[in-house]
Design a protein around this motif. Structure first.
Motif, PDB file in Angstrom:
ATOM      1  N   PHE A  85      33.102  54.398  26.740  1.00 28.34           N
ATOM      2  CA  PHE A  85      33.640  55.704  26.350  1.00 28.34           C
ATOM      3  C   PHE A  85      34.388  55.544  25.031  1.00 28.34           C
ATOM      4  O   PHE A  85      35.109  54.558  24.847  1.00 28.34           O
ATOM      5  N   HIS A  86      34.217  56.489  24.114  1.00 23.73           N
ATOM      6  CA  HIS A  86      35.039  56.457  22.897  1.00 23.73           C
ATOM      7  C   HIS A  86      35.545  57.851  22.542  1.00 23.73           C
ATOM      8  O   HIS A  86      34.862  58.848  22.763  1.00 23.73           O
ATOM      9  N   HIS A  87      36.759  57.871  21.990  1.00 25.97           N
ATOM     10  CA  HIS A  87      37.386  59.128  21.561  1.00 25.97           C
ATOM     11  C   HIS A  87      36.662  59.647  20.316  1.00 25.97           C
ATOM     12  O   HIS A  87      36.107  58.867  19.539  1.00 25.97           O
ATOM     13  N   VAL A  99      36.518  55.194  15.137  1.00 27.23           N
ATOM     14  CA  VAL A  99      35.476  54.761  14.202  1.00 27.23           C
ATOM     15  C   VAL A  99      34.543  53.787  14.922  1.00 27.23           C
ATOM     16  O   VAL A  99      35.005  52.862  15.598  1.00 27.23           O
ATOM     17  N   HIS A 100      33.240  54.039  14.782  1.00 20.95           N
ATOM     18  CA  HIS A 100      32.269  53.184  15.476  1.00 20.95           C
ATOM     19  C   HIS A 100      30.975  53.071  14.693  1.00 20.95           C
ATOM     20  O   HIS A 100      30.743  53.825  13.741  1.00 20.95           O
ATOM     21  N   MET A 101      30.137  52.155  15.120  1.00 23.08           N
ATOM     22  CA  MET A 101      28.846  51.893  14.487  1.00 23.08           C
ATOM     23  C   MET A 101      28.027  51.136  15.514  1.00 23.08           C
ATOM     24  O   MET A 101      28.545  50.786  16.583  1.00 23.08           O
ATOM     25  N   VAL A 123      28.612  53.669   9.945  1.00 24.75           N
ATOM     26  CA  VAL A 123      29.993  53.757  10.401  1.00 24.75           C
ATOM     27  C   VAL A 123      30.439  55.224  10.335  1.00 24.75           C
ATOM     28  O   VAL A 123      30.301  55.859   9.292  1.00 24.75           O
ATOM     29  N   HIS A 124      30.972  55.722  11.436  1.00 24.30           N
ATOM     30  CA  HIS A 124      31.411  57.130  11.447  1.00 24.30           C
ATOM     31  C   HIS A 124      32.376  57.358  12.603  1.00 24.30           C
ATOM     32  O   HIS A 124      32.545  56.485  13.453  1.00 24.30           O
ATOM     33  N   ASP A 125      32.986  58.537  12.630  1.00 17.46           N
ATOM     34  CA  ASP A 125      33.562  58.993  13.892  1.00 17.46           C
ATOM     35  C   ASP A 125      32.862  60.302  14.237  1.00 17.46           C
ATOM     36  O   ASP A 125      32.220  60.912  13.382  1.00 17.46           O
ATOM     37  N   ASP A 126      32.954  60.703  15.512  1.00 16.51           N
ATOM     38  CA  ASP A 126      32.155  61.846  15.940  1.00 16.51           C
ATOM     39  C   ASP A 126      32.773  63.185  15.540  1.00 16.51           C
ATOM     40  O   ASP A 126      32.062  64.179  15.368  1.00 16.51           O
ATOM     41  N   GLU A 127      34.094  63.205  15.360  1.00 17.70           N
ATOM     42  CA  GLU A 127      34.765  64.466  15.038  1.00 17.70           C
ATOM     43  C   GLU A 127      34.147  65.132  13.800  1.00 17.70           C
ATOM     44  O   GLU A 127      33.916  66.338  13.783  1.00 17.70           O
TER      45      GLU A 127
HETATM   46 FE   LIG Z   1      28.899  58.501  17.107  1.00 11.70          FE
END
Ligand SMILES: [Fe+3]
Ligand SMILES: O=C(O)CCC(=O)C(=O)O
Length: 267
Positions: free
Chosen positions: A203-205, A209-211, A120-124
């Motif tokens: 597409f994700h900002h 938060v994604h996984m 689990v993370h966000d890219d920022e």
């Molecule tokens: Fe990612």
């Protein structure tokens, strides 16, 4: 959301899709690539994987979450045309509503039966960049990806969470904090799994938060992740920034390695 049925283009992308993306922080866009394009792009990814070898995202050979090749678009002309694909980059521009450049692209493979979920993370957190506001990722499916093959899941609206609930940056992986530490409410948030067919794009900002699920199916999951960054982003020393070593902190990322995305032009 109504599904128009035919291919999705930058032009026919609905206002609902744009609104959904802005509110939820992700959006599933069906049928962006044709079958012929999927076949060609997948073959190019396979060639690069064969030629360049792959790196491991995970704790080691027995704990692989994803096998990847970084900066893949610079390693094959076909993949350059994928990141500059007029519909994918055109949809990214409409969703972002701001000028963008290509930052990077990764081939993202989950081998059957033997890959763990993607953490689990966000890219920022992992981007060595300042001035992020519209930066987003296009996750392009080059195989069908049902839930069991390791589809992506998103926490709706998480891109809008407060600054104190985000890890904005890290200068080494040792600084990486578990998301539940950073955002105490995270364990109680809903997650949406998004199964996709080959040729679809999610597409994700960069703050969403994604996984991804494990691949428990019998065949490989192949995807391509393209990060389109704010056109005026500048360098902030961080992780995985070896390819930026000629830059000083605060320098803009410009030139042919970070091409501007322009609506409707095939480059
Ligand atoms: Fe990612
Ligand atoms: O493909 C995956 O499993 C993870 C990809 C990802 O985190 C991303 O594209 O931002």
């Amino acid at each position: 959301m109504p599904d128009p049925g035919g291919p999705t283009t930058a032009e026919n992308l609905s206002k609902e899709a744009v609104r959904f993306y802005r509110e939820q922080g992700y959006v599933h866009i069906p049928r962006v690539l044709s079958e012929t394009e999927v076949t060609a792009f997948r073959a190019a990814c396979e060639e690069v994987l064969e030629k360049e070898g792959r790196e491991i995202w995970g704790a080691g050979e027995d704990e692989v979450q994803v096998h990847y090749v970084a900066q893949a678009w610079q390693k094959h002309p076909e993949l350059r045309s994928l990141v500059l694909h007029p519909e994918i980059s055109g949809i990214a521009l409409r969703l972002a509503g701001a000028p963008l450049r290509v930052y990077s692209s990764d081939i993202l493979v989950k081998e059957p039966k033997r890959t763990l979920p993607t953490l689990v993370h966000d890219d920022e957190t992992g981007l060595p960049l300042n001035e992020l506001s519209a930066t987003l990722t296009a996750w392009i499916a080059l195989t069908d990806v049902p839930v069991e093959r390791g589809c992506m899941s998103y926490v709706p609206g998480s891109h809008l969470r407060a600054r104190e609930d985000r890890q904005e940056h890290m200068t080494s992986f040792a600084e990486f904090r578990d998301l539940a530490d950073v955002w105490p409410d995270y364990p109680w948030q809903p997650r949406v799994a998004v199964p996709v067919r080959a040729g679809d794009v999610v597409f994700h900002h960069c703050r969403t938060v994604h996984m991804a699920e494990a691949n428990t199916s019998d065949s490989v999951r192949m995807a391509h992740g393209v990060v389109y960054m704010d056109a005026d982003a500048t360098y902030r020393p961080g992780v995985q920034d070896g390819h930026l070593s000629r830059l000083s902190p605060g320098d803009p990322l410009e030139g042919e390695l970070f091409p501007l995305v322009t609506a409707g032009t095939r480059q």
